[in-house]
Design a protein around this motif. Structure first.
Motif, PDB file in Angstrom:
ATOM      1  N   GLU A 174      33.370 -30.324  40.892  1.00 51.25           N
ATOM      2  CA  GLU A 174      33.785 -31.154  42.029  1.00 51.25           C
ATOM      3  C   GLU A 174      35.088 -30.640  42.635  1.00 51.25           C
ATOM      4  OE1 GLU A 174      33.503 -34.594  39.681  1.00 51.25           O
ATOM      5  OE2 GLU A 174      31.414 -34.958  40.199  1.00 51.25           O
ATOM      6  N   GLU A 224      34.200 -27.612  44.734  1.00 51.88           N
ATOM      7  CA  GLU A 224      33.600 -27.992  46.013  1.00 51.88           C
ATOM      8  C   GLU A 224      34.664 -28.415  47.019  1.00 51.88           C
ATOM      9  OE1 GLU A 224      30.682 -31.004  45.276  1.00 51.88           O
ATOM     10  OE2 GLU A 224      29.532 -29.715  43.929  1.00 51.88           O
ATOM     11  N   VAL A 225      35.628 -29.175  46.571  1.00 52.24           N
ATOM     12  CA  VAL A 225      36.706 -29.626  47.456  1.00 52.24           C
ATOM     13  C   VAL A 225      37.559 -28.441  47.890  1.00 52.24           C
ATOM     14  CG1 VAL A 225      38.819 -31.025  47.588  1.00 52.24           C
ATOM     15  CG2 VAL A 225      36.734 -31.993  46.577  1.00 52.24           C
ATOM     16  N   ALA A 272      38.926 -36.681  48.605  1.00 52.90           N
ATOM     17  CA  ALA A 272      37.614 -36.025  48.654  1.00 52.90           C
ATOM     18  C   ALA A 272      37.079 -35.780  47.243  1.00 52.90           C
ATOM     19  CB  ALA A 272      37.706 -34.721  49.433  1.00 52.90           C
ATOM     20  N   ALA A 273      37.954 -35.388  46.330  1.00 58.06           N
ATOM     21  CA  ALA A 273      37.544 -35.158  44.944  1.00 58.06           C
ATOM     22  C   ALA A 273      37.067 -36.460  44.303  1.00 58.06           C
ATOM     23  CB  ALA A 273      38.696 -34.552  44.150  1.00 58.06           C
ATOM     24  N   GLU A 294      35.865 -39.096  45.931  1.00 61.92           N
ATOM     25  CA  GLU A 294      34.599 -39.457  46.594  1.00 61.92           C
ATOM     26  C   GLU A 294      33.436 -38.703  45.953  1.00 61.92           C
ATOM     27  OE1 GLU A 294      33.919 -41.688  48.954  1.00 61.92           O
ATOM     28  OE2 GLU A 294      35.971 -42.259  49.464  1.00 61.92           O
ATOM     29  N   ARG A 295      33.616 -37.401  45.702  1.00 62.93           N
ATOM     30  CA  ARG A 295      32.548 -36.600  45.098  1.00 62.93           C
ATOM     31  C   ARG A 295      32.243 -37.058  43.673  1.00 62.93           C
ATOM     32  NH1 ARG A 295      31.037 -31.990  47.820  1.00 62.93           N
ATOM     33  NH2 ARG A 295      32.363 -31.442  49.572  1.00 62.93           N
ATOM     34  N   THR A 296      33.281 -37.348  42.908  1.00 55.68           N
ATOM     35  CA  THR A 296      33.090 -37.804  41.533  1.00 55.68           C
ATOM     36  C   THR A 296      32.347 -39.131  41.509  1.00 55.68           C
ATOM     37  OG1 THR A 296      35.095 -36.652  40.853  1.00 55.68           O
ATOM     38  CG2 THR A 296      34.297 -38.401  39.393  1.00 55.68           C
ATOM     39  N   ALA A 353      30.386 -40.410  43.880  1.00 57.82           N
ATOM     40  CA  ALA A 353      29.012 -40.224  44.358  1.00 57.82           C
ATOM     41  C   ALA A 353      28.138 -39.551  43.303  1.00 57.82           C
ATOM     42  CB  ALA A 353      29.012 -39.413  45.650  1.00 57.82           C
ATOM     43  N   ALA A 354      28.684 -38.557  42.602  1.00 56.89           N
ATOM     44  CA  ALA A 354      27.909 -37.859  41.580  1.00 56.89           C
ATOM     45  C   ALA A 354      27.549 -38.782  40.422  1.00 56.89           C
ATOM     46  CB  ALA A 354      28.693 -36.651  41.059  1.00 56.89           C
ATOM     47  N   SER A 370      25.031 -41.710  41.901  1.00 52.94           N
ATOM     48  CA  SER A 370      23.978 -41.335  42.850  1.00 52.94           C
ATOM     49  C   SER A 370      22.760 -42.227  42.645  1.00 52.94           C
ATOM     50  CB  SER A 370      23.604 -39.868  42.684  1.00 52.94           C
ATOM     51  OG  SER A 370      23.095 -39.633  41.391  1.00 52.94           O
ATOM     52  N   ASP A 381      34.991 -43.218  53.432  1.00 48.63           N
ATOM     53  CA  ASP A 381      36.203 -42.440  53.202  1.00 48.63           C
ATOM     54  C   ASP A 381      37.079 -42.453  54.444  1.00 48.63           C
ATOM     55  OD1 ASP A 381      34.967 -39.074  53.765  1.00 48.63           O
ATOM     56  OD2 ASP A 381      34.482 -40.950  54.728  1.00 48.63           O
TER      57      ASP A 381
END
Length: 131
Positions: free
Chosen positions: A13, A16-17, A100-101, A103-105, A107-108, A111, A120
């Protein structure tokens, strides 16, 4: 959340960011760790659990979306992000990369959960805190 960090965001993650943001890797990792530490040591609370409990009682909308053995998944108001950014003296680039990090964590981990899209924008967003 199986990476060995001082925060709940995985290496993938973070990568990705970093691919999308102009923030050095060590700076993002340090900011993520500082956020976790501040959440653990905030004035008036002795742990992340205490902080989450306080937020659940203080905020009109309960910020807790999910709790696992490893982390709390929260949908927090923008003022929480402003407060952390101010107290940690982040510039805009670091603040947005950290958000952003998270948000990704979020969502992952969640999910498929209809509540996993917490947004966000100006209303706040996802925050993941290691227990």
């Amino acid at each position: 959340m199986d990476d060995d960090h001082d925060h709940p965001v995985s290496t993938s993650e973070i990568d990705e960011v970093l691919a999308e943001r102009d923030v050095p890797a060590d700076r993002l990792d340090a900011a993520l760790a500082a956020l976790q530490k501040l959440a653990s040591d905030s004035p008036g609370v002795e742990s992340v659990e205490d902080l989450v409990y306080e937020w659940r009682n203080a905020f009109r909308d309960d910020p807790l979306v999910e709790r696992t053995a490893e982390a709390y998944y929260l949908a927090v108001d923008e003022r929480v992000w402003r407060d952390f950014a101010s107290r940690l003296d982040w510039d805009a680039a670091v603040r947005e990369a950290v958000r952003a990090a998270h948000e990704r964590t979020f969502a992952a981990a969640l999910s498929g959960d209809e509540e996993s899209d917490v947004g966000d924008g100006d209303d706040g967003g996802a925050l993941v805190l290691r227990r």
